[in-house]
Write an enzyme that holds these catalytic residues in place. Structure first.
Site, PDB file in Angstrom:
ATOM      1  N   ALA A 185      17.528  -6.863  10.882  1.00 55.27           N
ATOM      2  CA  ALA A 185      16.234  -6.852  11.458  1.00 55.27           C
ATOM      3  C   ALA A 185      14.996  -6.303  10.567  1.00 55.27           C
ATOM      4  O   ALA A 185      14.027  -6.378  10.824  1.00 55.27           O
ATOM      5  CB  ALA A 185      16.417  -5.807  12.683  1.00 55.27           C
ATOM      6  N   GLY A 186      15.404  -6.134   9.235  1.00 49.70           N
ATOM      7  CA  GLY A 186      14.370  -5.818   8.309  1.00 49.70           C
ATOM      8  C   GLY A 186      13.219  -6.679   8.169  1.00 49.70           C
ATOM      9  O   GLY A 186      13.685  -7.826   8.667  1.00 49.70           O
ATOM     10  N   ARG A 198       9.689  -8.375   1.036  1.00 56.65           N
ATOM     11  CA  ARG A 198       9.567  -8.607  -0.558  1.00 56.65           C
ATOM     12  C   ARG A 198       9.924  -9.983  -0.826  1.00 56.65           C
ATOM     13  O   ARG A 198       9.598 -10.752  -1.960  1.00 56.65           O
ATOM     14  CB  ARG A 198      10.543  -7.722  -1.102  1.00 56.65           C
ATOM     15  N   LYS A 248      14.228 -13.057   6.172  1.00 53.55           N
ATOM     16  CA  LYS A 248      14.928 -12.909   4.949  1.00 53.55           C
ATOM     17  C   LYS A 248      16.544 -13.498   4.994  1.00 53.55           C
ATOM     18  O   LYS A 248      16.626 -14.338   4.218  1.00 53.55           O
ATOM     19  CB  LYS A 248      15.028 -11.720   4.412  1.00 53.55           C
ATOM     20  N   THR A 269      17.078   1.684   8.522  1.00 51.82           N
ATOM     21  CA  THR A 269      18.735   1.266   8.638  1.00 51.82           C
ATOM     22  C   THR A 269      19.428   2.305   9.842  1.00 51.82           C
ATOM     23  O   THR A 269      20.468   1.826  10.412  1.00 51.82           O
ATOM     24  CB  THR A 269      19.327   1.346   7.279  1.00 51.82           C
ATOM     25  N   GLY A 293      20.403   3.445  -3.590  1.00 51.87           N
ATOM     26  CA  GLY A 293      20.561   4.905  -3.208  1.00 51.87           C
ATOM     27  C   GLY A 293      21.877   5.203  -4.038  1.00 51.87           C
ATOM     28  O   GLY A 293      22.821   4.570  -4.522  1.00 51.87           O
ATOM     29  N   ASN A 350      29.571 -60.967  -1.197  1.00 53.39           N
ATOM     30  CA  ASN A 350      29.037 -60.744  -2.290  1.00 53.39           C
ATOM     31  C   ASN A 350      27.548 -60.831  -2.213  1.00 53.39           C
ATOM     32  O   ASN A 350      27.133 -62.016  -1.828  1.00 53.39           O
ATOM     33  CB  ASN A 350      29.490 -61.619  -3.601  1.00 53.39           C
ATOM     34  N   ASN A 392      14.243 -55.794   7.434  1.00 53.19           N
ATOM     35  CA  ASN A 392      14.765 -55.357   8.799  1.00 53.19           C
ATOM     36  C   ASN A 392      13.710 -54.779   9.727  1.00 53.19           C
ATOM     37  O   ASN A 392      14.022 -54.744  10.845  1.00 53.19           O
ATOM     38  CB  ASN A 392      15.685 -53.964   8.508  1.00 53.19           C
ATOM     39  N   ARG A 404      14.221 -73.932  -0.660  1.00 54.94           N
ATOM     40  CA  ARG A 404      13.347 -73.556  -2.011  1.00 54.94           C
ATOM     41  C   ARG A 404      12.596 -74.975  -2.411  1.00 54.94           C
ATOM     42  O   ARG A 404      12.953 -76.270  -1.825  1.00 54.94           O
ATOM     43  CB  ARG A 404      14.094 -73.579  -3.459  1.00 54.94           C
TER      44      ARG A 404
HETATM   45  C1  UD1 Z   1      19.871   0.241   1.377  1.00 49.88           C
HETATM   46  C2  UD1 Z   1      20.293   1.656   1.573  1.00 49.88           C
HETATM   47  C3  UD1 Z   1      20.593   2.057   0.046  1.00 49.88           C
HETATM   48  C4  UD1 Z   1      21.641   0.960  -0.608  1.00 49.88           C
HETATM   49  C5  UD1 Z   1      21.086  -0.332  -0.347  1.00 49.88           C
HETATM   50  C6  UD1 Z   1      22.352  -1.327  -0.813  1.00 49.88           C
HETATM   51  C7  UD1 Z   1      19.429   2.649   3.394  1.00 49.88           C
HETATM   52  C8  UD1 Z   1      18.320   3.800   3.811  1.00 49.88           C
HETATM   53  N1  UD1 Z   1      19.341   2.638   2.048  1.00 49.88           N
HETATM   54  O1  UD1 Z   1      18.767   0.150   0.962  1.00 49.88           O
HETATM   55  O2  UD1 Z   1      21.090   3.357  -0.021  1.00 49.88           O
HETATM   56  O3  UD1 Z   1      21.523   1.211  -1.919  1.00 49.88           O
HETATM   57  O4  UD1 Z   1      20.759  -0.815   0.977  1.00 49.88           O
HETATM   58  O5  UD1 Z   1      21.757  -2.666  -0.695  1.00 49.88           O
HETATM   59  O6  UD1 Z   1      20.176   2.325   4.203  1.00 49.88           O
HETATM   60  N2  UD1 Z   1      17.149  -3.281   8.283  1.00 49.88           N
HETATM   61  C9  UD1 Z   1      17.141  -3.493   9.730  1.00 49.88           C
HETATM   62  N3  UD1 Z   1      16.319  -2.507  10.330  1.00 49.88           N
HETATM   63  C10 UD1 Z   1      15.464  -1.871   9.628  1.00 49.88           C
HETATM   64  C11 UD1 Z   1      15.764  -1.677   8.271  1.00 49.88           C
HETATM   65  C12 UD1 Z   1      16.430  -2.371   7.568  1.00 49.88           C
HETATM   66  O7  UD1 Z   1      17.954  -4.134  10.422  1.00 49.88           O
HETATM   67  O8  UD1 Z   1      14.763  -1.006  10.338  1.00 49.88           O
HETATM   68  C13 UD1 Z   1      18.085  -4.110   7.616  1.00 49.88           C
HETATM   69  C14 UD1 Z   1      17.717  -5.196   6.752  1.00 49.88           C
HETATM   70  O9  UD1 Z   1      17.437  -6.446   7.466  1.00 49.88           O
HETATM   71  C15 UD1 Z   1      18.758  -5.311   5.660  1.00 49.88           C
HETATM   72  C16 UD1 Z   1      19.425  -3.774   5.582  1.00 49.88           C
HETATM   73  O10 UD1 Z   1      19.320  -3.456   6.884  1.00 49.88           O
HETATM   74  O11 UD1 Z   1      19.577  -6.163   5.959  1.00 49.88           O
HETATM   75  C17 UD1 Z   1      19.248  -3.170   4.574  1.00 49.88           C
HETATM   76  O12 UD1 Z   1      17.942  -2.886   4.553  1.00 49.88           O
HETATM   77  P1  UD1 Z   1      17.139  -2.828   3.219  1.00 49.88           P
HETATM   78  O13 UD1 Z   1      15.690  -2.439   3.625  1.00 49.88           O
HETATM   79  O14 UD1 Z   1      17.384  -4.032   2.560  1.00 49.88           O
HETATM   80  O15 UD1 Z   1      17.495  -1.588   2.498  1.00 49.88           O
HETATM   81  P2  UD1 Z   1      17.624  -1.036   1.083  1.00 49.88           P
HETATM   82  O16 UD1 Z   1      16.299  -0.506   0.888  1.00 49.88           O
HETATM   83  O17 UD1 Z   1      18.031  -2.273   0.254  1.00 49.88           O
HETATM   84 CA    CA Z   2      18.631  -4.396   0.452  1.00 50.87          CA
END
Ligand code: UD1
Ligand code: CA
Length: 470
Positions: free
Chosen positions: A10-11, A15, A22, A83, A141, A376, A385, A439
């Site tokens: 849901a992120g 980027r 995404k 997350t 992380g 042929n 067509n 022809r």
């Molecule tokens: C996250 C981890 C990080 C790890 C990395 C690996 C956390 C806080 N950090 O960081 O430790 O090294 O993944 O790839 O978890 N998403 C939601 N809702 C939200 C936010 C995110 O569904 O509110 C989803 C995003 O769509 C994505 C996933 O969670 O698929 C990870 O989110 P993202 O923002 O990409 O986390 P990273 O910064 O990569």
């Molecule tokens: Ca990520």
């Protein structure tokens, strides 16, 4: 033991700078989100909860419904608050004992790593998570351990406090296996007092580690490659293509360097795929088929020992055993080439069937037609067509011969074994075994060529003199 997977998707994916969510961006033919879902299903999960959100949420949900049906269930995270919040939303829809939590943006994660996490959980832990050692850990992380090596927690890059922490190279892959009651309890403790003001799923690690219930499983660096921007999308896709090529090679297919084979393509042993060929969208090639340099196949089926010569483009088409296509042929949707049929350079077909052994070897347009077995089609033949309003059919009987530079004005039928003379414009049906000829009669004027040249040269000189005199 019942097990469900939660996929966080849901992120905002800001980027990517895209209107498309995404996780719907494609790598090796599939939207990113399909990879972790498939890995979870392969690892023995029977139900997957996907947390989705944002303005394009409906599109993502509809896609997942269409591809996975009832195995996948979408729940909404109304605001992307991190997350940890996403995991809470997902967990509310889980009634299993055990859960896998994955990210929708990590397409290189495999079934193997998930099985390892599940096995680690079996040993009396509440949470097992995947880590990896990276030469450049930026963006991930970091895993914090005590002097004895026991996991203390995970700290996000933006929250790292000391240089010693910044030196750590073991990172969190964002993939977890957990017991549901313990994970619920840990998620209930989360607070947003961090650099991003979000609820971090990673904070459950420290809380459960303090209770001695956490283990990190180190996996291959490749597995955790997360796609946050376009460059990472391309890097992940390159790794997927390498993996797919290796899979086919192990199964008896020659895949030359630089061939791009989508994840959903099926190739039988002894298929050869040359450099730069692109096989897409569920295309299938049977035993011994050869696909030449730069050929592009989308939703196509090639029979046994078919040859596709370089730089041919085939879409939604079927090529039966031992037929040959190209170089530089264009098979548009609805083309069917029967066994041993040949279509050569600069031939375009669309909604047309060529019977067994039929040939159109050079420069032709065959649209909305039917060509009988063994017929042929000469160079420069056009199936006319389209009358500007409707499409019409051209039907050519078995064994007919269509001379070069023939136009067939559809709707029109040429009977079996008929012979259409070169340069004919066919506007009426041709009966079987007839000769069609339209022809202007040829006339030869002996000695006329040099007189004609003298006349034209004189005209050119007069014109030049006039220009000079002006
Ligand atoms: C996250 C981890 C990080 C790890 C990395 C690996 C956390 C806080 N950090 O960081 O430790 O090294 O993944 O790839 O978890 N998403 C939601 N809702 C939200 C936010 C995110 O569904 O509110 C989803 C995003 O769509 C994505 C996933 O969670 O698929 C990870 O989110 P993202 O923002 O990409 O986390 P990273 O910064 O990569
Ligand atoms: Ca990520």
């Amino acid at each position: 033991m019942s097990i469900t997977a939660i996929v966080l998707a849901a992120g905002r994916g800001s980027r990517m700078k895209s209107e498309l969510p995404k996780v719907l961006h494609r790598a090796a033919g599939r939207p990113l989100v399909e990879y972790p879902i498939r890995a979870a299903l392969a690892a023995g999960v029977t139900r997957v909860v996907v947390v989705t959100g944002g303005p394009e949420r409906e599109r993502l949900d509809a896609h997942l419904r269409a591809v996975f049906g009832v195995a996948v269930h979408c729940v909404e995270q109304a605001t992307p608050r991190g997350t940890g919040d996403a995991a809470r939303v997902g967990l509310a829809a889980v009634d299993a004992d055990e859960v896998l939590v994955l990210c929708g943006d990590t397409p290189l994660l495999r079934e193997e790593e998930l099985r390892q996490l599940r096995a680690a959980l079996e040993q009396g832990r509440s949470l097992a998570f995947l880590s990896a050692r990276l030469d450049s850990p930026q963006g991930y992380g970091r895993v914090l351990r005590d002097a004895e090596g026991a996991v203390l927690g995970v700290r996000e890059e933006r929250d790292l406090k000391t240089d010693a922490e910044r030196q750590l190279r073991e990172v969190n892959a964002g993939v977890y296996a957990a017991r549901v009651p313990e994970l619920r309890a840990a998620l209930a403790q989360l607070r947003d007092d961090n650099a991003q003001g979000e609820l971090y799923l990673t904070d459950v690690v420290a809380w459960l580690a303090a209770r001695g219930a956490v283990v990190a499983v180190e996996g291959p660096a490749e597995a955790l490659l997360g796609v946050n921007d376009r460059a990472q999308l391309v890097a992940a896709e390159a790794a997927l293509y390498r993996r797919i090529a290796a899979r086919h090679a192990a199964a008896g297919v020659t895949v030359r360097a630089g061939a791009l084979i989508d994840d959903d393509v099926t190739l039988e042993p002894d298929v050869e795929v040359e450099s730069g060929a692109c096989l897409r969208a569920g295309s299938v090639a049977r035993r011994g088929a050869r696909i030449g340099v730069g050929a592009v196949l989308t939703r196509c089926q090639l029979g046994e020992r078919v040859t596709v010569l370089p730089y041919s483009v085939l879409t939604d088409s079927v090529v039966e055993a031992e037929a040959q296509v190209g170089p530089f042929s264009h098979l548009r949707p609805g083309s069917v080439l029967g066994e041993r049929a040949h279509v050569g350079n600069f031939v375009e077909t669309k909604q047309t069937r060529l019977g067994a052994g039929a040939k159109a070897n050079h420069l032709a347009y065959l649209g909305d037609g039917e060509v009988g077995p063994g017929a042929n089609i000469g160079a420069g033949t056009i199936f006319c067509n389209y009358d500007g309003f409707q499409k019409h059919r051209t039907v050519i009987g078995a064994g007919a011969f269509i001379g070069s530079d023939t136009q067939l004005v559809a709707p029109v039928t040429v009977g079996e074994g008929a012979y259409v003379a070169t340069g004919t414009t066919v506007t009426k049906d041709v009966p079987a075994d007839a000769l069609a000829l339209s022809r202007v009669k040829q006339e030869n004027k002996p000695g006329y060529a040099s007189r004609l040249r003298a006349r034209m040269r004189a005209a050119a000189e007069r014109a030049k003199a006039e220009r000079a005199g002006r």
